[in-house]
Write an enzyme that holds these catalytic residues in place. Sequence first.
Site, short mmCIF file in Angstrom:
data_model
loop_
_atom_site.label_atom_id
_atom_site.label_comp_id
_atom_site.label_asym_id
_atom_site.label_seq_id
_atom_site.Cartn_x
_atom_site.Cartn_y
_atom_site.Cartn_z
N THR A 117 46.81 -39.45 -8.01
CA THR A 117 47.13 -40.85 -7.75
C THR A 117 47.22 -41.16 -6.26
O THR A 117 46.81 -42.22 -5.82
CB THR A 117 48.49 -41.18 -8.42
OG1 THR A 117 48.33 -40.98 -9.82
CG2 THR A 117 48.91 -42.60 -8.17
N THR A 134 50.46 -35.25 -9.27
CA THR A 134 51.82 -34.74 -9.42
C THR A 134 52.01 -33.84 -10.64
O THR A 134 52.90 -33.00 -10.65
CB THR A 134 52.83 -35.91 -9.52
OG1 THR A 134 52.44 -36.76 -10.60
CG2 THR A 134 52.86 -36.71 -8.24
N ASP A 135 51.16 -34.00 -11.66
CA ASP A 135 51.40 -33.28 -12.92
C ASP A 135 51.51 -31.77 -12.75
O ASP A 135 52.36 -31.13 -13.36
CB ASP A 135 50.29 -33.58 -13.93
CG ASP A 135 50.36 -34.99 -14.48
OD1 ASP A 135 51.25 -35.74 -14.07
OD2 ASP A 135 49.50 -35.34 -15.32
N LYS A 148 58.31 -31.13 -11.91
CA LYS A 148 58.28 -32.56 -12.25
C LYS A 148 59.12 -32.73 -13.51
O LYS A 148 58.83 -32.14 -14.54
CB LYS A 148 56.83 -32.99 -12.51
CG LYS A 148 56.66 -34.45 -12.79
CD LYS A 148 55.18 -34.83 -12.90
CE LYS A 148 55.03 -36.32 -13.16
NZ LYS A 148 53.62 -36.75 -13.19
N1 GLU Z 1 47.68 -36.89 -14.06
C1 GLU Z 1 47.16 -37.06 -12.77
C2 GLU Z 1 47.46 -35.91 -11.84
O1 GLU Z 1 48.42 -35.20 -11.94
C3 GLU Z 1 47.54 -38.36 -12.13
C4 GLU Z 1 49.00 -38.49 -11.89
C5 GLU Z 1 49.37 -38.23 -10.45
O2 GLU Z 1 48.59 -38.08 -9.54
O3 GLU Z 1 50.54 -38.18 -10.25
O4 GLU Z 1 46.64 -35.70 -11.00
#
Ligand code: GLU
Length: 405
Positions: A78, A153-154, A230
């Site tokens: 993101t 972030t995942d 997370k």
């Molecule tokens: N699920 C995706 C990821 O971890 C998008 C969510 C994000 O960037 O936090 O890359």
Amino acid sequence: MLTGKRVRIRAKGKVFEGIVMPSFTGNLVLKLDNGYNVGFVEYELIEVLGELEKVEFKREILRKEGLPDVKIISTGGTIASKVDYRTGAVTSQFTAEEIISEIPELAEICNVSAELLYNILSENMKPAYWIELAKRVYESLKSYEGVIITHGTDTMHFSASALSFMLSTPKPVVFVGAQRSSDRPSSDATMNLLCSAKLSVSDVGEVLVCMHGSTSDDFCYAHRGVKVRKMHTSRRDAFQSINAKPVARIYYPSLEIDWLSSRFRRGERELELKDRLEEKVVLIKFFPGLSAEIIDFFHSKGYHGFVIEGTGLGHVSTDWIETLKRVCEDSIVVMTSQCLFGRVCDRVYDTGRDLLKAGVIEGEDMLPETALVKLMFLLGNYDFETAKKLVKTNLVGEIESRSVY
Ligand code: GLU
């Protein structure tokens, strides 16, 4: 690459026209003119109807003498994405010009160079990418004062763990992400990036994760890469240090840093890279009724590293003991806890004592994901007996010597 282009296709006996959206499944996803996105597994491309205009960034970046040089490596997620409202497509070129034009305050902290290594959602990360990322960071650390890695972030805590083990770094290596993309008013991208920029030029020599510390825009935490997870799907303060204090708090907008726990200082360690990971390591979450056949299955596929997320203090059903005893003869089995908080102790109950007798190793207060990556690292870089000994040895802060209540 069709992404972002207007195309005409034939599928399911009909003709469709629309903009090709980014897709990570291999299917073609079209944004139709009515605004709907439609996925196609089988289709025939009739015509590419045109290119999208590129967004030009006019701002010139002048290198400021006296400011430290920092490298930003983007892997996607993101934080690196921007929605083009004409098309709905999520794009990322991630040049230094683009970053600085979005966040001009960065240029007051450091001279930024940027590199787009991947443009993926972090669920598509894999150990081979961690290795490549570690190599790029290692090279960058030879000439930059710090490195920032933007990441989805995942799975950021897996990547941060991998780099923590693989890289001995004398300089800051800071992972940063965003829970909300930069085009949304509630985005955390700018503040997280500014705080991580400040960290990347500070007096620390570790792999850290820098994310919002509260739901307001008042401070970020720097978490140790091997102690963070997370803990919420969408809150901006989703990241928490587990079984450890955060390393630092970075106030916003002052960007003052409060160091909260002991750390490797800048220059304390030599730059070194151990770039192998054993991929045949698996993390298994136990639940009541799960058969030990799952262990045999992976063992028969050549897996010799097992991390179990057991119940409570670190338990699995008594039915598993015989299988584990057999597998422990040529494999390393580490017990962690699905409680996440607290320390594994298999000396309290009979099941635990039987597990220890079978050869299972207590994972202390390590996070299950950290234990998984550590085992990949140990089996990739050391002989079996040494790897076994090092499981319970604190290498980079992944094990706290005592649990504080
Ligand atoms: N699920 C995706 C990821 O971890 C998008 C969510 C994000 O960037 O936090 O890359």
